[in-house]
Design a protein around this motif. Structure first.
Motif, PDB file in Angstrom:
ATOM      1  N   LEU A  85      -8.675 -16.806 -26.156  1.00 48.55           N
ATOM      2  CA  LEU A  85      -9.146 -18.226 -26.784  1.00 48.55           C
ATOM      3  C   LEU A  85      -8.556 -17.973 -28.076  1.00 48.55           C
ATOM      4  O   LEU A  85      -7.899 -19.174 -28.707  1.00 48.55           O
ATOM      5  CB  LEU A  85     -10.427 -18.302 -26.643  1.00 48.55           C
ATOM      6  CG  LEU A  85     -11.155 -19.549 -27.075  1.00 48.55           C
ATOM      7  CD1 LEU A  85     -10.487 -20.858 -26.075  1.00 48.55           C
ATOM      8  CD2 LEU A  85     -12.653 -19.741 -27.168  1.00 48.55           C
ATOM      9  N   HIS A  86      -8.534 -17.109 -28.973  1.00 47.53           N
ATOM     10  CA  HIS A  86      -8.321 -16.908 -30.218  1.00 47.53           C
ATOM     11  C   HIS A  86      -6.798 -16.309 -30.212  1.00 47.53           C
ATOM     12  O   HIS A  86      -6.346 -16.388 -31.495  1.00 47.53           O
ATOM     13  CB  HIS A  86      -9.004 -16.102 -30.909  1.00 47.53           C
ATOM     14  CG  HIS A  86     -10.489 -16.520 -31.054  1.00 47.53           C
ATOM     15  ND1 HIS A  86     -11.428 -16.470 -30.047  1.00 47.53           N
ATOM     16  CD2 HIS A  86     -11.124 -17.440 -32.143  1.00 47.53           C
ATOM     17  CE1 HIS A  86     -12.544 -17.253 -30.514  1.00 47.53           C
ATOM     18  NE2 HIS A  86     -12.375 -17.724 -31.790  1.00 47.53           N
ATOM     19  N   GLY A  87      -5.866 -16.432 -29.201  1.00 52.84           N
ATOM     20  CA  GLY A  87      -4.715 -16.132 -29.247  1.00 52.84           C
ATOM     21  C   GLY A  87      -4.349 -14.503 -29.964  1.00 52.84           C
ATOM     22  O   GLY A  87      -3.226 -14.608 -30.549  1.00 52.84           O
ATOM     23  N   ASP A  88      -5.074 -13.665 -29.595  1.00 51.07           N
ATOM     24  CA  ASP A  88      -4.811 -12.257 -30.120  1.00 51.07           C
ATOM     25  C   ASP A  88      -3.739 -11.753 -29.445  1.00 51.07           C
ATOM     26  O   ASP A  88      -3.513 -11.790 -28.340  1.00 51.07           O
ATOM     27  CB  ASP A  88      -6.132 -11.203 -29.744  1.00 51.07           C
ATOM     28  CG  ASP A  88      -7.330 -11.538 -30.687  1.00 51.07           C
ATOM     29  OD1 ASP A  88      -7.248 -12.624 -31.280  1.00 51.07           O
ATOM     30  OD2 ASP A  88      -8.292 -10.823 -30.564  1.00 51.07           O
ATOM     31  N   LYS A  89      -3.011 -11.174 -30.282  1.00 52.82           N
ATOM     32  CA  LYS A  89      -1.583 -10.361 -29.788  1.00 52.82           C
ATOM     33  C   LYS A  89      -1.889  -9.150 -29.290  1.00 52.82           C
ATOM     34  O   LYS A  89      -1.347  -8.409 -28.541  1.00 52.82           O
ATOM     35  CB  LYS A  89      -0.672 -10.370 -31.014  1.00 52.82           C
ATOM     36  CG  LYS A  89      -0.073 -11.816 -31.564  1.00 52.82           C
ATOM     37  CD  LYS A  89       0.759 -12.294 -30.415  1.00 52.82           C
ATOM     38  CE  LYS A  89       1.395 -13.607 -30.998  1.00 52.82           C
ATOM     39  NZ  LYS A  89       0.197 -14.865 -31.273  1.00 52.82           N
ATOM     40  N   VAL A  90      -2.888  -8.451 -29.665  1.00 53.79           N
ATOM     41  CA  VAL A  90      -3.225  -6.942 -29.280  1.00 53.79           C
ATOM     42  C   VAL A  90      -4.740  -6.884 -29.112  1.00 53.79           C
ATOM     43  O   VAL A  90      -5.737  -7.592 -29.837  1.00 53.79           O
ATOM     44  CB  VAL A  90      -2.878  -5.987 -30.296  1.00 53.79           C
ATOM     45  CG1 VAL A  90      -3.461  -4.637 -30.034  1.00 53.79           C
ATOM     46  CG2 VAL A  90      -1.492  -6.152 -30.860  1.00 53.79           C
ATOM     47  N   THR A  91      -5.045  -6.270 -28.079  1.00 56.12           N
ATOM     48  CA  THR A  91      -6.308  -6.020 -27.507  1.00 56.12           C
ATOM     49  C   THR A  91      -6.341  -4.454 -27.116  1.00 56.12           C
ATOM     50  O   THR A  91      -5.630  -3.830 -27.391  1.00 56.12           O
ATOM     51  CB  THR A  91      -6.797  -6.982 -26.488  1.00 56.12           C
ATOM     52  OG1 THR A  91      -8.365  -6.808 -26.113  1.00 56.12           O
ATOM     53  CG2 THR A  91      -5.998  -6.720 -25.272  1.00 56.12           C
ATOM     54  N   GLY A  92      -7.202  -4.299 -26.220  1.00 52.63           N
ATOM     55  CA  GLY A  92      -7.475  -2.846 -25.686  1.00 52.63           C
ATOM     56  C   GLY A  92      -8.702  -2.592 -25.094  1.00 52.63           C
ATOM     57  O   GLY A  92      -9.500  -3.388 -24.606  1.00 52.63           O
ATOM     58  N   VAL A  93      -9.218  -1.349 -25.067  1.00 57.32           N
ATOM     59  CA  VAL A  93     -10.297  -0.807 -24.362  1.00 57.32           C
ATOM     60  C   VAL A  93     -10.826   0.342 -25.065  1.00 57.32           C
ATOM     61  O   VAL A  93     -10.092   1.029 -25.702  1.00 57.32           O
ATOM     62  CB  VAL A  93     -10.136  -0.289 -22.767  1.00 57.32           C
ATOM     63  CG1 VAL A  93     -11.605   0.186 -22.237  1.00 57.32           C
ATOM     64  CG2 VAL A  93      -9.431  -1.296 -21.949  1.00 57.32           C
TER      65      VAL A  93
END
Length: 373
Positions: A145-153
């Motif tokens: 929703l916020h257009g994050d370019k990087v995420t993860g666990v």
């Protein structure tokens, strides 16, 4: 005061571990807490690690999940039955003191201090974000929703009384693919989290020894999504925001709007840049208001005006599923006979307002299936 309480709690953990007898090496006895699709990948990985060999990582595996009175079943319960694993219904957690470590994935309930202290190695949580960003029950949706370019666990240690605040045991990043939906991202992160969990369990004492507290900076929260979020606000949302909203929640709650006082659902959104022959600049000066509708004949696409820009729509659900062509022929055709580029003020979608106080039966069912959205 909080510091003293935390130190006292840690001493309690050490005492409980000492009393239970620190085994020091696998195979581990694992009690798994989970509910939804994201959690299933971790559960299957633990079952695969229960291979009866000399290198077995898990010697015993049981499952705790939530009760439900809705039709169907929670994905974790279905998976546990398929794997023929013992299942306990929360708040029942099975026999006390018979497990080495607890594992939580998308459980949606706080575990008490007394329960955590029953596990010599504590309780691990598989969380689909790079904590402290997106603490809470809907990290994947908020990432999209916020257009994050990087995420993860993040594999973290559970602490009582608050969600997602415990120390980080292992964390890995993942670059979010362009135009990725939350459903697609969930599949990738669930597999990634399952692999990371197994890696931690292979050397659990060392992993716990090297844990680190979460940074105080960069904390954001990912609250549960309500069905009211699916109502498009044509006067407030840009085309880009509507497309992003569709990618984030469309598989769970199709976006909704009003057409002539009737609620309709909109599916299969298209960016106008991807519509052949569509000229945005020609339409910007033709007196359209947010929600105004045109039909693009060449691409067979409905075009709706947003706060900024236009968005393409390929499918409308009005009593039944209609293609853009069907909707145009049935509901718009008469307005556009003389000139297909003329805006008609009455030919428009309007913002639907839903009460957030009362959930529909369908919403409760969806939320039960997707505790970790």
């Amino acid at each position: 005061m909080r510091g003293r309480l935390l130190r006292a709690w840690r001493e309690g953990v050490k005492a409980a571990r000492g009393a239970a007898g620190w085994a020091g090496a696998p195979p581990w006895r694992v009690l798994f807490f989970g509910t939804d699709r994201f959690a299933v990948a971790a559960l299957r990985a633990l079952e695969a690690a229960r291979d009866p060999s000399e290198d077995s990582l898990v010697s015993r595996l049981e499952v705790v999940t939530l009760p439900t009175r809705l039709p169907g079943d929670l994905p974790v319960r279905s998976c546990a039955r398929e794997l023929q694993l013992p299942v306990h219904e929360w708040p029942h957690t099975g026999p006390a003191g018979q497990f080495d470590v607890g594992v939580v994935a998308s459980f949606g309930r706080l575990l008490s201090e007394d329960l955590i202290l029953q596990f010599p190695y504590g309780v691990l949580n598989v969380h689909p974000s790079c904590l402290p960003r997106w603490r809470g029950p809907a990290p994947i949706i908020h990432t999209v929703l916020h257009g994050d370019k990087v995420t993860g666990v993040t594999i973290m240690e559970i602490r009582p009384k608050r969600f997602d605040v415990g120390p980080i045991i292992k964390q890995e990043e993942f670059a979010v693919p362009p135009r990725c939906t939350a459903k697609e991202l969930e599949v990738v992160l669930s597999k990634m989290g399952a692999d990371m969990l197994i890696s931690v369990l292979k050397n659990l004492p060392e992993s716990l020894k090297n844990k680190k507290e979460q940074p105080k900076e960069g904390v954001t929260f990912a609250p549960k999504i309500s069905i009211a979020k699916s109502c498009i606000k044509w006067e407030e949302q840009t085309a880009a925001q509507i497309i992003q909203l569709h990618r984030a929640i469309g598989s769970m709650f199709p976006l909704q709007t009003l057409w002539k006082g009737t609620t309709v659902k909109l599916l299969d959104f298209v960016e106008v840049d991807n519509i052949p022959g569509f000229a945005d600049q020609i339409l910007n000066d033709c007196g359209a208001v947010p929600g105004s509708l045109l039909y693009h004949k060449m691409s067979r696409t409905l075009i709706a005006r947003c706060k900024e820009g236009w968005v393409g729509i390929k499918t409308v659900v009005l009593k039944k599923k209609l293609t853009a062509v069907d909707f145009y022929n049935g509901y718009m055709h008469s307005w556009f006979q003389p000139n297909s580029r003329t805006i008609h003020q009455e030919c428009r979608f309007q913002t639907l307002k839903l009460s957030t106080a009362k959930k529909t039966v369908k919403e409760r069912e969806i939320l039960a299936q997707d505790v970790k959205q």
